[in-house]
Design a protein around this motif. Structure first.
Motif, PDB file in Angstrom:
ATOM      1  N   ALA A  95      -2.370 -16.013 -27.457  1.00  0.00           N
ATOM      2  CA  ALA A  95      -3.453 -15.573 -26.579  1.00  0.00           C
ATOM      3  C   ALA A  95      -3.489 -14.055 -26.488  1.00  0.00           C
ATOM      4  O   ALA A  95      -4.565 -13.447 -26.396  1.00  0.00           O
ATOM      5  CB  ALA A  95      -3.291 -16.181 -25.190  1.00  0.00           C
ATOM      6  N   SER A  96      -2.325 -13.427 -26.535  1.00  0.00           N
ATOM      7  CA  SER A  96      -2.259 -11.958 -26.485  1.00  0.00           C
ATOM      8  C   SER A  96      -2.824 -11.346 -27.757  1.00  0.00           C
ATOM      9  O   SER A  96      -3.578 -10.367 -27.709  1.00  0.00           O
ATOM     10  CB  SER A  96      -0.812 -11.507 -26.284  1.00  0.00           C
ATOM     11  OG  SER A  96      -0.291 -12.002 -25.073  1.00  0.00           O
ATOM     12  N   VAL A 132      -4.721  -1.965 -29.621  1.00  0.00           N
ATOM     13  CA  VAL A 132      -3.417  -1.434 -29.226  1.00  0.00           C
ATOM     14  C   VAL A 132      -2.363  -1.846 -30.251  1.00  0.00           C
ATOM     15  O   VAL A 132      -2.271  -3.008 -30.648  1.00  0.00           O
ATOM     16  CB  VAL A 132      -3.029  -1.950 -27.824  1.00  0.00           C
ATOM     17  CG1 VAL A 132      -1.561  -1.648 -27.517  1.00  0.00           C
ATOM     18  CG2 VAL A 132      -3.930  -1.319 -26.768  1.00  0.00           C
ATOM     19  N   GLY A 133      -1.571  -0.880 -30.678  1.00  0.00           N
ATOM     20  CA  GLY A 133      -0.583  -1.156 -31.705  1.00  0.00           C
ATOM     21  C   GLY A 133       0.542  -2.049 -31.245  1.00  0.00           C
ATOM     22  O   GLY A 133       0.953  -2.969 -31.950  1.00  0.00           O
ATOM     23  N   LEU A 134       1.074  -1.783 -30.035  1.00  0.00           N
ATOM     24  CA  LEU A 134       2.216  -2.547 -29.527  1.00  0.00           C
ATOM     25  C   LEU A 134       2.005  -2.807 -28.040  1.00  0.00           C
ATOM     26  O   LEU A 134       2.028  -1.888 -27.220  1.00  0.00           O
ATOM     27  CB  LEU A 134       3.513  -1.772 -29.763  1.00  0.00           C
ATOM     28  CG  LEU A 134       4.818  -2.427 -29.330  1.00  0.00           C
ATOM     29  CD1 LEU A 134       4.985  -3.808 -29.962  1.00  0.00           C
ATOM     30  CD2 LEU A 134       6.003  -1.535 -29.700  1.00  0.00           C
ATOM     31  N   TYR A 135       1.785  -4.060 -27.704  1.00  0.00           N
ATOM     32  CA  TYR A 135       1.519  -4.512 -26.337  1.00  0.00           C
ATOM     33  C   TYR A 135       2.790  -5.197 -25.844  1.00  0.00           C
ATOM     34  O   TYR A 135       3.261  -6.159 -26.454  1.00  0.00           O
ATOM     35  CB  TYR A 135       0.329  -5.477 -26.375  1.00  0.00           C
ATOM     36  CG  TYR A 135      -0.006  -6.226 -25.111  1.00  0.00           C
ATOM     37  CD1 TYR A 135      -0.027  -5.616 -23.865  1.00  0.00           C
ATOM     38  CD2 TYR A 135      -0.343  -7.578 -25.185  1.00  0.00           C
ATOM     39  CE1 TYR A 135      -0.368  -6.329 -22.731  1.00  0.00           C
ATOM     40  CE2 TYR A 135      -0.696  -8.304 -24.056  1.00  0.00           C
ATOM     41  CZ  TYR A 135      -0.701  -7.668 -22.827  1.00  0.00           C
ATOM     42  OH  TYR A 135      -1.044  -8.376 -21.712  1.00  0.00           O
ATOM     43  N   VAL A 136       3.388  -4.701 -24.731  1.00  0.00           N
ATOM     44  CA  VAL A 136       4.699  -5.185 -24.296  1.00  0.00           C
ATOM     45  C   VAL A 136       4.655  -5.633 -22.834  1.00  0.00           C
ATOM     46  O   VAL A 136       5.028  -4.886 -21.927  1.00  0.00           O
ATOM     47  CB  VAL A 136       5.790  -4.111 -24.495  1.00  0.00           C
ATOM     48  CG1 VAL A 136       7.185  -4.760 -24.405  1.00  0.00           C
ATOM     49  CG2 VAL A 136       5.643  -3.414 -25.834  1.00  0.00           C
ATOM     50  N   PRO A 137       4.197  -6.857 -22.584  1.00  0.00           N
ATOM     51  CA  PRO A 137       4.253  -7.433 -21.250  1.00  0.00           C
ATOM     52  C   PRO A 137       5.542  -8.240 -21.073  1.00  0.00           C
ATOM     53  O   PRO A 137       6.391  -8.278 -21.969  1.00  0.00           O
ATOM     54  CB  PRO A 137       3.030  -8.365 -21.242  1.00  0.00           C
ATOM     55  CG  PRO A 137       2.994  -8.855 -22.661  1.00  0.00           C
ATOM     56  CD  PRO A 137       3.500  -7.717 -23.535  1.00  0.00           C
ATOM     57  N   THR A 138       5.692  -8.865 -19.923  1.00  0.00           N
ATOM     58  CA  THR A 138       6.720  -9.870 -19.738  1.00  0.00           C
ATOM     59  C   THR A 138       6.082 -11.244 -19.926  1.00  0.00           C
ATOM     60  O   THR A 138       4.862 -11.388 -19.834  1.00  0.00           O
ATOM     61  CB  THR A 138       7.335  -9.802 -18.333  1.00  0.00           C
ATOM     62  OG1 THR A 138       6.296 -10.071 -17.373  1.00  0.00           O
ATOM     63  CG2 THR A 138       7.927  -8.424 -18.062  1.00  0.00           C
ATOM     64  N   VAL A 139       6.907 -12.257 -20.166  1.00  0.00           N
ATOM     65  CA  VAL A 139       6.382 -13.623 -20.231  1.00  0.00           C
ATOM     66  C   VAL A 139       5.756 -13.986 -18.883  1.00  0.00           C
ATOM     67  O   VAL A 139       4.704 -14.625 -18.823  1.00  0.00           O
ATOM     68  CB  VAL A 139       7.495 -14.614 -20.620  1.00  0.00           C
ATOM     69  CG1 VAL A 139       7.035 -16.063 -20.424  1.00  0.00           C
ATOM     70  CG2 VAL A 139       7.930 -14.380 -22.065  1.00  0.00           C
ATOM     71  N   ARG A 153       0.659 -15.050 -15.736  1.00  0.00           N
ATOM     72  CA  ARG A 153      -0.327 -14.702 -14.707  1.00  0.00           C
ATOM     73  C   ARG A 153      -1.711 -14.535 -15.321  1.00  0.00           C
ATOM     74  O   ARG A 153      -2.720 -14.860 -14.710  1.00  0.00           O
ATOM     75  CB  ARG A 153       0.071 -13.410 -13.992  1.00  0.00           C
ATOM     76  CG  ARG A 153       1.311 -13.511 -13.125  1.00  0.00           C
ATOM     77  CD  ARG A 153       1.401 -12.367 -12.134  1.00  0.00           C
ATOM     78  NE  ARG A 153       1.396 -11.064 -12.771  1.00  0.00           N
ATOM     79  CZ  ARG A 153       2.490 -10.406 -13.127  1.00  0.00           C
ATOM     80  NH1 ARG A 153       3.689 -10.941 -12.921  1.00  0.00           N
ATOM     81  NH2 ARG A 153       2.423  -9.210 -13.697  1.00  0.00           N
ATOM     82  N   ILE A 154      -1.743 -14.029 -16.556  1.00  0.00           N
ATOM     83  CA  ILE A 154      -3.024 -13.766 -17.217  1.00  0.00           C
ATOM     84  C   ILE A 154      -3.604 -15.021 -17.867  1.00  0.00           C
ATOM     85  O   ILE A 154      -4.790 -15.318 -17.716  1.00  0.00           O
ATOM     86  CB  ILE A 154      -2.844 -12.662 -18.291  1.00  0.00           C
ATOM     87  CG1 ILE A 154      -2.427 -11.340 -17.642  1.00  0.00           C
ATOM     88  CG2 ILE A 154      -4.145 -12.467 -19.086  1.00  0.00           C
ATOM     89  CD1 ILE A 154      -1.978 -10.295 -18.648  1.00  0.00           C
ATOM     90  N   HIS A 155      -2.747 -15.774 -18.574  1.00  0.00           N
ATOM     91  CA  HIS A 155      -3.242 -16.847 -19.439  1.00  0.00           C
ATOM     92  C   HIS A 155      -2.975 -18.262 -18.916  1.00  0.00           C
ATOM     93  O   HIS A 155      -3.483 -19.215 -19.491  1.00  0.00           O
ATOM     94  CB  HIS A 155      -2.634 -16.712 -20.834  1.00  0.00           C
ATOM     95  CG  HIS A 155      -2.937 -15.416 -21.502  1.00  0.00           C
ATOM     96  ND1 HIS A 155      -4.219 -15.051 -21.888  1.00  0.00           N
ATOM     97  CD2 HIS A 155      -2.130 -14.370 -21.859  1.00  0.00           C
ATOM     98  CE1 HIS A 155      -4.183 -13.848 -22.444  1.00  0.00           C
ATOM     99  NE2 HIS A 155      -2.932 -13.424 -22.450  1.00  0.00           N
ATOM    100  N   GLY A 156      -2.147 -18.392 -17.888  1.00  0.00           N
ATOM    101  CA  GLY A 156      -1.906 -19.716 -17.334  1.00  0.00           C
ATOM    102  C   GLY A 156      -0.439 -20.105 -17.353  1.00  0.00           C
ATOM    103  O   GLY A 156       0.259 -19.901 -18.350  1.00  0.00           O
ATOM    104  N   GLU A 157       0.029 -20.673 -16.250  1.00  0.00           N
ATOM    105  CA  GLU A 157       1.429 -21.026 -16.092  1.00  0.00           C
ATOM    106  C   GLU A 157       1.893 -22.098 -17.069  1.00  0.00           C
ATOM    107  O   GLU A 157       3.056 -22.144 -17.458  1.00  0.00           O
ATOM    108  CB  GLU A 157       1.667 -21.511 -14.655  1.00  0.00           C
ATOM    109  CG  GLU A 157       1.537 -20.431 -13.597  1.00  0.00           C
ATOM    110  CD  GLU A 157       2.704 -19.448 -13.626  1.00  0.00           C
ATOM    111  OE1 GLU A 157       3.766 -19.804 -14.159  1.00  0.00           O
ATOM    112  OE2 GLU A 157       2.541 -18.329 -13.113  1.00  0.00           O
ATOM    113  N   SER A 204       3.016 -22.504 -23.306  1.00  0.00           N
ATOM    114  CA  SER A 204       4.308 -22.187 -23.911  1.00  0.00           C
ATOM    115  C   SER A 204       4.329 -20.705 -24.289  1.00  0.00           C
ATOM    116  O   SER A 204       3.290 -20.038 -24.327  1.00  0.00           O
ATOM    117  CB  SER A 204       4.519 -23.041 -25.154  1.00  0.00           C
ATOM    118  OG  SER A 204       3.597 -22.664 -26.181  1.00  0.00           O
ATOM    119  N   VAL A 205       5.529 -20.215 -24.614  1.00  0.00           N
ATOM    120  CA  VAL A 205       5.644 -18.815 -25.031  1.00  0.00           C
ATOM    121  C   VAL A 205       4.813 -18.567 -26.284  1.00  0.00           C
ATOM    122  O   VAL A 205       4.105 -17.549 -26.386  1.00  0.00           O
ATOM    123  CB  VAL A 205       7.118 -18.432 -25.264  1.00  0.00           C
ATOM    124  CG1 VAL A 205       7.215 -17.050 -25.895  1.00  0.00           C
ATOM    125  CG2 VAL A 205       7.891 -18.466 -23.957  1.00  0.00           C
TER     126      VAL A 205
END
Length: 323
Positions: free
Chosen positions: A199-200, A173-180, A185-189, A192-193
Motif C-alpha cells: 500500500a505504501s 519520495v526515494g525512501l519513505y520510513v514509517p513505522t508499522v 493507522r493509515i491503511h488499516g489495522e 499484514s506487513v
C-alpha cells in the motif's frame, strides 16, 4: 567541509534533553531518587545526523534553535560530532526545543515532556539542501523543505514518517520510513506487513522501510524487491533515541551503497547498540562495532535480554517522541 563535500543533510528538530533513570515512575506528589540524571542533545533529525556522522558520513544539520544557552549547547554538541551546522538558524527571542524524559528501569519504558521547537527556517541551509546527494527530513522538516521546493528530485529525499506529517505526499519520495504502527493507522489495522508495504509503494514512493520494534524492520522497493531484518537482542538501558539512530544508520547504509537487506540489518544493529546508553547519543556505535556485530550470530549474544530493532515513532504529538 563545503556544501559539495556533504553526503547527507538532515532537516528538522533539535532539542536539549534532561533524562532521569528511575526505579519506577513516581506517583502524584511523590519524590523519588534517580539512579542517574543525564543531559544530552536530542531531536529526530539532529540525532539521525549525529548517527550518520559517527558512522562516517559527511553530514549537515538544518534546523532552528532559540537564542538561549540551550541553543548554543545544541549547536556545540553537533559540532563536536563533526556535523556541519552552517545551516542552523537562531530564532531571536525564542526558546530552543527541550524535553524532560523519565526512564522507568523496571519496565523499560519512558515518559517525555516536550517544549516544541521554534518554526523551522531552512533559508540558511538552502544551498546544502539543494546540492546534497541525500536529504533526510523528520516530521517537522518535511513542510519547510517541501514548501521551499529545494528537493526537485524526490529520489534524493528520505522521510522519517513515524509521526504524522500533515500534507505529506509520498509520490516520488526515494525512501519513505514509517513505522508499522503508523502504516496501520493509515491503511488499516487488519492488514499484514506485506500488505502495508504494498500500500505504501502504491502511494508512489520508490522504497519503503517500516520499523516494528522487537520484530525488526521490513523493506520493499517499487521494483518488487523485499527484505526483512530481525532485531538484535541487547541488554537495554533505555530506548530513548533508538528510532532516530535507526534513521541515521539507514541513511549511512544507503550512502555506503549496501543492498536493501543489509541496509535494514545495519540500521537495526546500530539502533540496538545505542540502547545501552541512557541518552539517545552516547552509545551510538562506530562502524567497526556495527560490522563486527553483524558478522556474528546475534543469538550468540549471551549478554542479551531484550530484542530491539527500532522503537521509532511511538504515536504522540511531541516532536521528540521518536527519541
Amino acid at each position: 567541509m563545503t556544501s559539495r563535500d556533504i553526503e547527507a543533510v538532515f532537516v528538522g528538530v533539535a532539542t536539549l534533553d534532561a533524562i532521569a533513570l528511575v526505579p519506577g515512575f513516581p506517583g502524584a506528589d511523590e519524590r523519588i531518587v534517580a539512579d542517574e540524571v543525564s543531559y544530552a542533545g536530542g531531536g529526530p533529525a539532529a540525532t539521525a545526523a549525529v548517527t550518520a556522522a559517527r558512522l562516517g558520513v559527511r553530514s549537515a544539520f538544518v534546523g532552528t534553535v532559540g537564542d538561549d544557552a540551550n541553543g548554543r549547547a545544541v549547536i556545540s554538541g553537533l559540532e563536536a560530532e563533526g556535523v556541519d551546522v552552517t545551516g542552523v538558524s537562531v530564532a531571536a527571542g525564542e526558546s530552543t526545543a527541550a524535553s524532560v524524559v523519565i526512564v522507568d528501569r523496571s519496565r523499560g519504558t519512558r515518559a517525555i515532556c516536550n517544549r516544541p521547537a521554534p518554526r523551522i527556517d531552512v533559508s540558511a541551509g538552502a544551498d546544502l539542501i539543494a546540492s546534497a546527494p541525500l536529504v533526510h527530513v523528520d516530521h517537522a522538516g518535511w513542510e519547510p523543505v517541501h514548501r521551499a521546493g529545494l528537493v526537485r528530485d524526490g529520489a534524493r529525499l528520505c522521510v522519517d514518517a513515524g509521526n504524522p506529517i500533515p500534507g505529506f505526499d509520498a509520490r516520488g519520495v526515494g525512501l519513505y520510513v514509517p513505522t508499522v504502527e503508523a502504516l496501520r493507522r493509515i491503511h488499516g489495522e487488519a492488514r499484514s506487513v506485506d500488505e502495508l508495504l504494498e500500500a505504501s509503494i502504491a502511494l508512489g514512493c520508490r522504497t519503503v522501510v517500516a520499523t516494528d520494534g522487537s520484530k525488526g524492520s521490513y523493506g520493499r522497493t517499487s521494483s518488487g524487491q523485499g527484505a526483512h531484518a530481525p532485531a538484535l537482542a541487547v541488554r537495554v538501558l533505555s530506548t530513548l533515541g533508538a528510532g532516530d539512530v535507526f534513521h541515521g544508520a539507514l541513511v549511512a547504509a544507503v550512502v555506503r551503497g549496501l543492498p536493501l537487506a543489509e541496509q535494514l540489518a545495519f540500521a537495526n544493529v546500530t539502533a540496538a547498540l545505542s540502547c545501552r546508553g541512557l541518552d539517545g547519543r552516547s552509545r551510538i556505535p562506530r562502524p567497526a562495532e556495527v560490522l563486527a556485530t553483524m558478522a556474528r550470530d546475534p543469538a550468540r549474544d549471551t549478554g542479551a535480554d531484550q530484542a530491539i530493532g527500532s522503537t521509532a515513532g511511538a504515536a504522540a504529538p511531541a516532536p521528540s517522541d521518536t527519541h
